[in-house]
Structure formats: structure tokens, C-alpha cells
Write an enzyme that holds these catalytic residues in place. Structure first.
Site, short mmCIF file in Angstrom:
data_model
loop_
_atom_site.label_atom_id
_atom_site.label_comp_id
_atom_site.label_asym_id
_atom_site.label_seq_id
_atom_site.Cartn_x
_atom_site.Cartn_y
_atom_site.Cartn_z
N CYS A 113 0.82 -1.22 0.00
CA CYS A 113 0.00 0.00 0.00
C CYS A 113 0.85 1.27 0.00
CB CYS A 113 -0.94 0.00 1.19
SG CYS A 113 -1.99 -1.45 1.19
N HIS A 253 -3.89 6.77 2.91
CA HIS A 253 -4.19 5.49 2.26
C HIS A 253 -5.57 5.04 2.74
CE1 HIS A 253 -4.06 1.42 0.96
NE2 HIS A 253 -3.91 0.92 2.17
N ASN A 283 -10.22 -0.79 -0.68
CA ASN A 283 -8.77 -0.62 -0.61
C ASN A 283 -8.16 -1.13 -1.92
OD1 ASN A 283 -6.05 -0.78 -0.09
ND2 ASN A 283 -6.25 -1.84 1.87
O1 UT7 Z 1 -4.04 -1.76 3.28
C1 UT7 Z 1 -3.15 -2.64 3.89
C2 UT7 Z 1 -3.24 -2.56 5.34
N1 UT7 Z 1 -4.47 -3.15 5.81
C3 UT7 Z 1 -5.18 -2.55 6.76
O2 UT7 Z 1 -4.86 -1.47 7.18
C4 UT7 Z 1 -6.37 -3.31 7.32
C5 UT7 Z 1 -6.37 -3.21 8.82
N2 UT7 Z 1 -7.38 -3.99 9.47
C6 UT7 Z 1 -8.71 -3.74 9.37
O3 UT7 Z 1 -9.13 -2.87 8.65
C7 UT7 Z 1 -9.65 -4.52 10.28
O4 UT7 Z 1 -8.88 -5.23 11.20
C8 UT7 Z 1 -10.58 -5.50 9.51
C9 UT7 Z 1 -11.60 -4.72 8.70
C10 UT7 Z 1 -9.75 -6.41 8.61
C11 UT7 Z 1 -11.36 -6.34 10.51
O5 UT7 Z 1 -12.08 -5.51 11.39
P1 UT7 Z 1 -11.93 -5.68 12.96
O6 UT7 Z 1 -12.85 -4.71 13.56
O7 UT7 Z 1 -10.47 -5.57 13.31
O8 UT7 Z 1 -12.48 -7.13 13.20
P2 UT7 Z 1 -11.75 -8.37 13.88
O9 UT7 Z 1 -10.73 -8.96 12.95
O10 UT7 Z 1 -11.30 -7.97 15.24
O11 UT7 Z 1 -12.96 -9.38 14.01
C12 UT7 Z 1 -14.08 -9.10 14.85
C13 UT7 Z 1 -15.17 -10.12 14.56
C14 UT7 Z 1 -14.62 -11.54 14.48
O12 UT7 Z 1 -15.59 -12.39 15.03
P3 UT7 Z 1 -15.44 -12.94 16.54
O13 UT7 Z 1 -14.12 -13.68 16.56
O14 UT7 Z 1 -15.42 -11.71 17.40
O15 UT7 Z 1 -16.62 -13.81 16.70
C15 UT7 Z 1 -14.52 -11.81 13.02
O16 UT7 Z 1 -14.63 -13.17 12.69
O17 UT7 Z 1 -15.72 -9.84 13.26
C16 UT7 Z 1 -15.70 -11.04 12.48
N3 UT7 Z 1 -15.58 -10.67 11.08
C17 UT7 Z 1 -16.66 -10.42 10.32
N4 UT7 Z 1 -17.98 -10.46 10.57
C18 UT7 Z 1 -18.81 -10.15 9.56
C19 UT7 Z 1 -14.46 -10.48 10.34
N5 UT7 Z 1 -14.80 -10.13 9.10
C20 UT7 Z 1 -16.14 -10.09 9.05
C21 UT7 Z 1 -17.06 -9.79 8.04
N6 UT7 Z 1 -18.38 -9.82 8.34
N7 UT7 Z 1 -16.70 -9.44 6.79
#
Ligand code: UT7
Length: 326
Positions: A113, A253, A283
């Protein structure tokens, strides 16, 4: 003093839109979750048979047409991408050929990125020292080619797109003024693609184990992204005696709207001064920053100070200060 200034911007977004409602049919997710956690409503998808180079060429063609110059005048062409058309040769070479940029040399730059900002910095320095007169810097990624549409944690975030800027020399107090970049290879553990490189070449096993897709530990990346983008942007502004009041736009970004808002808040930028288009494109990796400039171009005027900032795989991150030239 000779500097490099952006004199034109082009962009390319594939026609097909993949909405949150479409993703609800592919994985266990919801429009509500995606909008609340990422700010994304739709992303664009390039059809099979077309690659990163096609989008890069289209974006560059628009930039050249806007400025009214021929591709033959380009000396240097860099394509920032993690999804090159081929492992080799560089997509930059085939894009130059498609454009008719006969005298240009160039290369692909892989910094995930952060690729566009790294490439912009190198091209600007080449112009500033007088080695190069006209350069095209392109950020282009077909993320849909490396996304697992069974993995709800990554497939909701990424999309396809390209942005291009034309750089030319100037003696005025505009253009690329300063930058700070950093990298930390320990971040590889949290964001990478396991298969397809020399360490683990493509095989039936790598395909069967779904190793040719983006692997991301979202929470780790999220935390680092906010801290590093805020710290490096602050350091760059401090170094140059700039305060948020001096800046017309902050150009982050586009990985997650929550990251953008947290960084803007830490730096003291009201949201009206922050370029945001993640809702429409998701993204696009190396494409996000030039696509922001493309979308906001009409709101910019000569002399406007912009702070561009990024964070991505590597880990790589950085910030760049530029003064808009037109
Ligand atoms: O560009 C390159 C660099 N990349 C980034 O900067 C991305 C950085 N990370 C993020 O943007 C976020 O971490 C994500 C969008 C990838 C994920 O969001 P989050 O708020 O950090 O969610 P999480 O990974 O902590 O997951 C929370 C819950 C989990 O369920 P449990 O374990 O709490 O039951 C996930 O399984 O949300 C669940 N989950 C979803 N639920 C519905 C993860 N993805 C999804 C989804 N829909 N698409």
C-alpha cells in the site's frame, strides 16, 4: 531550486461494482458489519483477461491527455503494484509499450500500500537532480486476482483500480517538498501472500491449500497502521514547521475508514480536510492515494499544501508533503 511537481492526474476504475449486498451472497457477512467496521459500500472488479497493466495504461493515458503531452516525452515510468501482470518482466515495461513511451525506462515498485508514495518520492528526486524531465508514477492493483472470496475478513476490504500522476520540473515553490519513509520486515508475519514466490512456488499443493491469496491478521495491521501513519505524518509536519491549519488536505491510504478517522483525529485534521473515497472503491492498495487526488482534483488550487500518508504490507509506511502546482 528545481523540484518535481504533479502537473496532471488520471484514474481508472473498472465498470463492474461489487456491493456489500453481493458479498452477503458469497460469505457470512452483512452490509451493516462492513459499513460500520470499514466504511466500504462497494468496490470495483476488473474482468478476467485484463490485468493491472491495462488499468495503469488507461490511468496514464488520461493524465497525458489532460496535460496534452505525448507519451514519447516520458523519460521514466514507475508502476507501484503487488499484482503485476507477470512475475516478470515489469508491468512498467509493458505499460510503456502500450502507451508508446518509446524513450522511457522504468520498473515496478513493490511496497504494497506504500508503493505509490515510495515511487512518487524516487521519481521526484530523479527530476529534482536533473536526471529526468518527465515521469509517470502509477499505482495500480487488481486485488481481486489475489483475494479469497471465501475469506470474509479480507474479501470485503479490497478492490481494483489505478491512479497515475505526471511529474514535471518546476522552479516555483510548489511540488514535492519533503518526505519521510520507513519499513519493518517483521510486519511480514501479519500481512503477506504465502505462495507463488521463490520460497513456495505454485504447485498443486499451494493451490489446494489456498496459499495464493492475501493473508492478513487484521487487528495487528489496524493497530500498527494508526500508530505509524500518525507518528510519521506528525514527524514530517514538525520537521517542516507545519500545523494542520497550513494543510488544505490530508490524503491517507484508504484501508479502513476507522483508521483514516483515528489518524486524522490524532493529527488534528477535521474530516472536511481529509480525502476519503473508500466507500466507493474499497482498498485498491497502490491505487488509493492517486485515486484520491483524482477524485478531489477540482477542489485543489495552486499552492495548497497536502500531506499524503500511507501504511501497508512489509510493513511499509510513510508521509509526503507536496504543494499543489495548478
Ligand atoms: O491496506 C493494507 C493494510 N491493511 C489494513 O490497514 C487493514 C487493517 N485492518 C482492518 O481494517 C480490520 O482489522 C478488519 C476490517 C480487517 C477487521 O475488522 P476488525 O474490527 O479488526 O475485526 P476483527 O478482525 O477484530 O474481528 C471481529 C469479529 C470476528 O468475530 P469474533 O471472533 O469476534 O466472533 C470476526 O470473525 O468480526 C468477524 N468478522 C466479520 N464479521 C462479519 C471479520 N470479518 C467479518 C465480516 N463480516 N466481513
Amino acid at each position: 531550486m528545481r523540484r518535481a511537481a504533479i502537473t496532471a492526474v488520471g484514474g481508472y476504475l473498472p465498470e463492474r461494482s461489487l456491493t456489500n449486498a453481493d458479498l452477503e451472497k458469497l460469505v457470512d457477512t452483512s452490509d451493516e458489519w462492513i459499513v460500520e467496521r470499514t466504511g466500504i459500500r462497494e468496490r470495483r472488479i476488473l474482468p478476467r483477461g485484463k490485468g493491472t497493466g491495462h488499468m495503469a495504461t488507461m490511468a496514464a493515458q488520461e493524465a497525458l491527455a489532460k496535460r496534452g503531452i505525448s507519451a514519447e516525452e516520458i523519460d521514466l515510468l514507475i508502476v507501484a503494484t503487488v499484482t503485476p501482470d507477470h512475475p516478470f518482466p515489469a508491468t512498467a515495461n509493458t505499460v510503456a509499450a502500450q502507451l508508446g513511451a518509446r524513450k522511457a525506462w522504468g520498473f515496478d515498485l513493490e511496497a504494497a500500500c506504500s508503493g505509490f508514495l515510495y515511487a512518487l518520492s524516487i521519481a521526484a528526486d530523479s527530476i529534482a537532480v536533473g536526471r529526468v524531465d518527465k515521469a509517470l508514477v502509477i499505482g495500480s492493483d487488481k486485488m481481486s486476482s489475489i483475494i479469497d472470496y471465501r475469506d470474509r475478513a479480507t474479501c470485503v476490504i479490497f478492490g481494483d483500480g489505478a491512479g497515475a500522476v505526471l511529474l514535471e520540473p518546476t522552479e516555483e515553490e510548489v511540488g514535492i517538498m519533503d518526505y519521510l519513509h520507513q519499513a519493518d520486515g517483521k510486519g511480514c508475519a501479519f500481512l503477506h501472500m504465502k505462495g507463488g514466490g521463490s520460497l513456495l512456488p505454485a504447485s498443486i499443493r499451494t493451490v489446494r491449500n489456498r496459499l495464493h491469496y492475501v493473508y492478513q491478521e487484521g487487528r495487528q495491521v489496524f493497530k500498527h497502521a494508526i500508530n505509524q501513519m500518525a507518528e510519521i505524518s506528525e514527524a514530517l509536519m514538525r520537521k517542516n514547521g507545519l500545523t494542520p491549519a497550513d494543510i488544505a488536505f490530508f490524503v491517507p491510504h484508504q484501508a479502513n475508514r476507522r483508521i483514516i478517522e483515528a489518524v486524522a483525529q490524532r493529527l488534528g485534521f477535521p474530516l472536511e480536510k481529509v480525502m476519503i473515497n473508500i466507500d466507493r472503491y474499497g482498498n485498491t492498495t497502490a491505487g488509493t492515494i492517486p485515486l484520491c487526488l483524482y477524485d478531489y482534483e477540482k477542489q485543489l488550487k495552486k499552492g495548497d499544501n497536502l500531506i499524503l500518508s500511507t501504511f501497508g504490507g512489509g510493513f511499509t509506511w510513510g508521509a509526503l508533503w507536496l504543494r499543489w502546482a495548478y
